[in-house]
Structure formats: C-alpha cells, structure tokens
Design a protein around this motif. Structure first.
Motif, PDB file in Angstrom:
ATOM      1  N   GLU A 198      20.861  19.239 -96.221  1.00 50.99           N
ATOM      2  CA  GLU A 198      19.904  18.967 -97.304  1.00 50.99           C
ATOM      3  C   GLU A 198      19.702  17.456 -97.416  1.00 50.99           C
ATOM      4  O   GLU A 198      20.689  16.708 -97.348  1.00 50.99           O
ATOM      5  CB  GLU A 198      20.469  19.541 -98.616  1.00 50.99           C
ATOM      6  N   PRO A 199      18.441  16.994 -97.613  1.00 48.42           N
ATOM      7  CA  PRO A 199      18.201  15.551 -97.713  1.00 48.42           C
ATOM      8  C   PRO A 199      18.800  14.955 -98.993  1.00 48.42           C
ATOM      9  O   PRO A 199      18.850  15.618-100.037  1.00 48.42           O
ATOM     10  CB  PRO A 199      16.676  15.418 -97.775  1.00 48.42           C
ATOM     11  N   PHE A 200      19.221  13.721 -98.916  1.00 45.71           N
ATOM     12  CA  PHE A 200      19.676  12.946-100.082  1.00 45.71           C
ATOM     13  C   PHE A 200      20.723  13.693-100.919  1.00 45.71           C
ATOM     14  O   PHE A 200      20.528  13.958-102.104  1.00 45.71           O
ATOM     15  CB  PHE A 200      18.472  12.516-100.940  1.00 45.71           C
ATOM     16  N   VAL A 201      21.826  14.015-100.278  1.00 46.37           N
ATOM     17  CA  VAL A 201      22.948  14.619-101.013  1.00 46.37           C
ATOM     18  C   VAL A 201      24.213  13.764-100.904  1.00 46.37           C
ATOM     19  O   VAL A 201      25.268  14.157-101.395  1.00 46.37           O
ATOM     20  CB  VAL A 201      23.248  16.072-100.542  1.00 46.37           C
TER      21      VAL A 201
ATOM     22  N   LEU B 270      11.808   1.127-103.332  1.00 45.15           N
ATOM     23  CA  LEU B 270      13.058   0.739-102.673  1.00 45.15           C
ATOM     24  C   LEU B 270      13.811   1.994-102.218  1.00 45.15           C
ATOM     25  O   LEU B 270      13.670   3.062-102.830  1.00 45.15           O
ATOM     26  CB  LEU B 270      13.962   0.017-103.679  1.00 45.15           C
ATOM     27  N   HIS B 271      14.634   1.839-101.185  1.00 40.96           N
ATOM     28  CA  HIS B 271      15.540   2.934-100.832  1.00 40.96           C
ATOM     29  C   HIS B 271      16.670   2.955-101.869  1.00 40.96           C
ATOM     30  O   HIS B 271      17.147   1.885-102.268  1.00 40.96           O
ATOM     31  CB  HIS B 271      16.111   2.707 -99.427  1.00 40.96           C
ATOM     32  N   PRO B 272      17.101   4.143-102.323  1.00 42.59           N
ATOM     33  CA  PRO B 272      18.184   4.160-103.328  1.00 42.59           C
ATOM     34  C   PRO B 272      19.432   3.403-102.868  1.00 42.59           C
ATOM     35  O   PRO B 272      20.139   2.812-103.699  1.00 42.59           O
ATOM     36  CB  PRO B 272      18.476   5.653-103.539  1.00 42.59           C
TER      37      PRO B 272
ATOM     38  N   VAL C  65       9.897  10.752 -99.724  1.00 44.27           N
ATOM     39  CA  VAL C  65      10.109  10.733 -98.270  1.00 44.27           C
ATOM     40  C   VAL C  65      11.108   9.632 -97.924  1.00 44.27           C
ATOM     41  O   VAL C  65      10.852   8.446 -98.173  1.00 44.27           O
ATOM     42  CB  VAL C  65       8.785  10.484 -97.509  1.00 44.27           C
ATOM     43  N   GLY C  66      12.253  10.023 -97.377  1.00 43.15           N
ATOM     44  CA  GLY C  66      13.243   9.067 -96.899  1.00 43.15           C
ATOM     45  C   GLY C  66      13.108   8.854 -95.406  1.00 43.15           C
ATOM     46  O   GLY C  66      12.138   9.289 -94.777  1.00 43.15           O
ATOM     47  N   GLU C  67      14.120   8.175 -94.873  1.00 46.52           N
ATOM     48  CA  GLU C  67      14.076   7.796 -93.463  1.00 46.52           C
ATOM     49  C   GLU C  67      14.536   8.942 -92.556  1.00 46.52           C
ATOM     50  O   GLU C  67      13.793   9.418 -91.695  1.00 46.52           O
ATOM     51  CB  GLU C  67      15.011   6.588 -93.358  1.00 46.52           C
ATOM     52  N   GLY C  68      15.750   9.380 -92.784  1.00 55.94           N
ATOM     53  CA  GLY C  68      16.312  10.458 -91.971  1.00 55.94           C
ATOM     54  C   GLY C  68      17.675  10.799 -92.518  1.00 55.94           C
ATOM     55  O   GLY C  68      18.264  10.018 -93.268  1.00 55.94           O
ATOM     56  N   PRO C  69      18.192  11.977 -92.167  1.00 55.17           N
ATOM     57  CA  PRO C  69      19.482  12.396 -92.711  1.00 55.17           C
ATOM     58  C   PRO C  69      20.624  11.487 -92.281  1.00 55.17           C
ATOM     59  O   PRO C  69      20.643  10.986 -91.160  1.00 55.17           O
ATOM     60  CB  PRO C  69      19.682  13.803 -92.130  1.00 55.17           C
ATOM     61  N   GLY C  70      21.587  11.283 -93.181  1.00 54.19           N
ATOM     62  CA  GLY C  70      22.842  10.611 -92.847  1.00 54.19           C
ATOM     63  C   GLY C  70      23.914  11.664 -92.600  1.00 54.19           C
ATOM     64  O   GLY C  70      23.614  12.864 -92.478  1.00 54.19           O
TER      65      GLY C  70
ATOM     66  N   THR D 159      26.320  12.982 -94.508  1.00 48.72           N
ATOM     67  CA  THR D 159      26.508  14.055 -95.512  1.00 48.72           C
ATOM     68  C   THR D 159      25.355  15.051 -95.453  1.00 48.72           C
ATOM     69  O   THR D 159      25.557  16.269 -95.568  1.00 48.72           O
ATOM     70  CB  THR D 159      26.582  13.440 -96.939  1.00 48.72           C
ATOM     71  N   GLU D 160      24.147  14.511 -95.255  1.00 47.07           N
ATOM     72  CA  GLU D 160      22.970  15.391 -95.188  1.00 47.07           C
ATOM     73  C   GLU D 160      23.060  16.293 -93.956  1.00 47.07           C
ATOM     74  O   GLU D 160      22.742  17.486 -94.004  1.00 47.07           O
ATOM     75  CB  GLU D 160      21.684  14.548 -95.123  1.00 47.07           C
ATOM     76  N   ASP D 161      23.528  15.711 -92.845  1.00 50.50           N
ATOM     77  CA  ASP D 161      23.681  16.463 -91.597  1.00 50.50           C
ATOM     78  C   ASP D 161      24.716  17.581 -91.772  1.00 50.50           C
ATOM     79  O   ASP D 161      24.546  18.688 -91.267  1.00 50.50           O
ATOM     80  CB  ASP D 161      24.128  15.489 -90.495  1.00 50.50           C
TER      81      ASP D 161
ATOM     82  N   THR E 232      12.155  14.982 -98.774  1.00 46.00           N
ATOM     83  CA  THR E 232      12.147  15.200 -97.332  1.00 46.00           C
ATOM     84  C   THR E 232      12.356  13.861 -96.618  1.00 46.00           C
ATOM     85  O   THR E 232      12.587  12.834 -97.258  1.00 46.00           O
ATOM     86  CB  THR E 232      10.837  15.923 -96.912  1.00 46.00           C
ATOM     87  N   ASN E 233      12.299  13.881 -95.307  1.00 48.61           N
ATOM     88  CA  ASN E 233      12.541  12.678 -94.515  1.00 48.61           C
ATOM     89  C   ASN E 233      11.514  12.538 -93.391  1.00 48.61           C
ATOM     90  O   ASN E 233      10.909  13.525 -92.974  1.00 48.61           O
ATOM     91  CB  ASN E 233      13.937  12.749 -93.875  1.00 48.61           C
ATOM     92  N   CYS E 234      11.387  11.308 -92.887  1.00 47.06           N
ATOM     93  CA  CYS E 234      10.491  11.056 -91.741  1.00 47.06           C
ATOM     94  C   CYS E 234      10.987  11.771 -90.500  1.00 47.06           C
ATOM     95  O   CYS E 234      10.198  12.326 -89.742  1.00 47.06           O
ATOM     96  CB  CYS E 234      10.426   9.563 -91.417  1.00 47.06           C
TER      97      CYS E 234
HETATM   98  N1  URA Z   1      18.802   8.319 -96.597  1.00 53.24           N
HETATM   99  C1  URA Z   1      17.621   8.825 -96.221  1.00 53.24           C
HETATM  100  O1  URA Z   1      16.690   8.077 -95.934  1.00 53.24           O
HETATM  101  N2  URA Z   1      17.491  10.147 -96.191  1.00 53.24           N
HETATM  102  C2  URA Z   1      18.470  10.980 -96.538  1.00 53.24           C
HETATM  103  O2  URA Z   1      18.267  12.193 -96.515  1.00 53.24           O
HETATM  104  C3  URA Z   1      19.690  10.422 -96.939  1.00 53.24           C
HETATM  105  C4  URA Z   1      19.841   9.093 -96.960  1.00 53.24           C
END
Ligand code: URA
Length: 202
Positions: free
Chosen positions: A55-58, A160-162, A42-47, A49-51, A82-84
C-alpha cells in the motif's frame, strides 16, 4: 475509448516492463482509495514498508501525510493515494526516466478514470514528471497548474514530499498548509472560499 490496462479497481495485476524493479519488488503497489475520489495524491514510488505491505504511503512519510490530512479534516479513506512508479526501486533510489515512462500510462489511465477535482504531486519527482519541467518544489509548494497527463487535463497542486518535513521540521507548516489548500481546492473543506461550495450551498 483508449485501451484499458488497469482492472476495475484501477490495479495493475502484472507487469515486467522494468527489469530492475521486477528484481527489487516484492509486489506491485497499486493506488488505494475511492476510484472516484475528488483528491488524488501522487508520490514517487513505494519504499520498503510500502513494498512489504502493498500500500502506498504507509511508512514514516505516510504517517506525516495522514496527520496532515487529519489536520485538514480529511480521512485517508476520503482520498486516493498512488505513485508514479508502482514497484519499489532498489535501495530507495529515484526511479529512472525509463521506469517513469514505462509506468506513465498506468498513472495516466488511473487519473483519467478517477477524474479528480485536483491532483497533488508530493515532491520533486512526481511534480516534474507530471508537469514535464523542472520544479523547485520547496519554493513552489502550493502553486496550481493545468497539466495534461496522457490525453486528459488535470488541475495540479505542487506539494512538498512529506519526508521533507522529517529532514527539516521547518517545512512542516508549509506542508500542512498545502494539504489544507488541497482539501479546499478539491471542494472538500466546508465553506472555504477556495472550495467549490457556493452561497447556494448554505
Ligand atoms: N514515498 C513515496 O513517494 N511513495 C510512497 O508510497 C512512500 C513513500
């Protein structure tokens, strides 16, 4: 049975709860990966590139995550990501408390329906959101908690966040170790004492 708001693929198809995010998003970015995954990130939210790609984390963080998964002998397609919040906040700001709240039910339903062995929170925002307490992620990466999300209990691993490894290379080892620990706790690494395999499996 609680009312469902996600479709069979665990997707939110339309939502207008957060006016600022409705304005800033190109699309809703839903979780990807098996709907019965043992491991959910679970990440925070799309950035940006994801927007753009839906797709999350691309983006760059996604490359760091994919590399660490590979290092732990996992493929991206083995896990759910996924994301929050499922819509991109403007100028990559953190989601507000109200936006996190508005999206909480979707995440709770997603996690409840997937029913993973382990949920991994990537960074401060998801860790604090799901644990409902302040978390110094740099010091606590690799710690395991029991968390109640919506009406369901989950085993949760703080990570940690990547992106932290991009700002500070010295965090890379801790990040990779936590991802390996996640694989092990979810029972996805063979013969690992943390995992779910028992002597009977050999
Ligand atoms: N960082 C996040 O937390 N979520 C994403 O989908 C991309 C980057």
């Amino acid at each position: 049975m609680t009312e469902q708001s996600l479709d069979d693929d665990l997707h939110v198809n339309e939502c207008e709860r957060c006016p600022a995010l409705v304005d800033s998003r190109s699309r809703i970015v839903n979780g990807v990966g098996p709907t019965d995954a043992d491991l959910v990130f679970v990440g925070e939210g799309p950035g940006a590139t994801e927007d753009e790609r839906g797709e999350p984390f691309v983006g760059r963080s996604g490359t760091v995550l994919d590399d660490a998964l590979r290092d732990a002998d996992l493929a991206r397609s083995d896990v759910r990501i996924t994301n929050c919040v499922k819509c991109r906040p403007p100028e990559n700001r953190d989601p507000t408390a109200a936006e996190l709240d508005n999206c909480r039910g979707y995440l709770a339903e997603e996690l409840a329906r997937v029913g993973p062995e382990l949920v991994v929170t990537l960074g401060k925002v998801p860790s604090e959101h799901l644990l409902d307490e302040s978390v110094a992620v740099t010091n606590r990466t690799g710690e395991v908690f029991d968390a109640r999300v919506g009406g369901t209990s989950h085993r949760l691993l703080v990570c940690l966040h990547p992106a932290a490894t991009l700002y500070d290379r010295s965090q890379a080892t801790a990040f990779e170790e936590t991802i390996r620990r996640a694989a092990s706790l979810a029972g996805l690494s063979e013969g690992d004492p943390d995992g779910q395999s028992s002597l009977g499996d050999y």
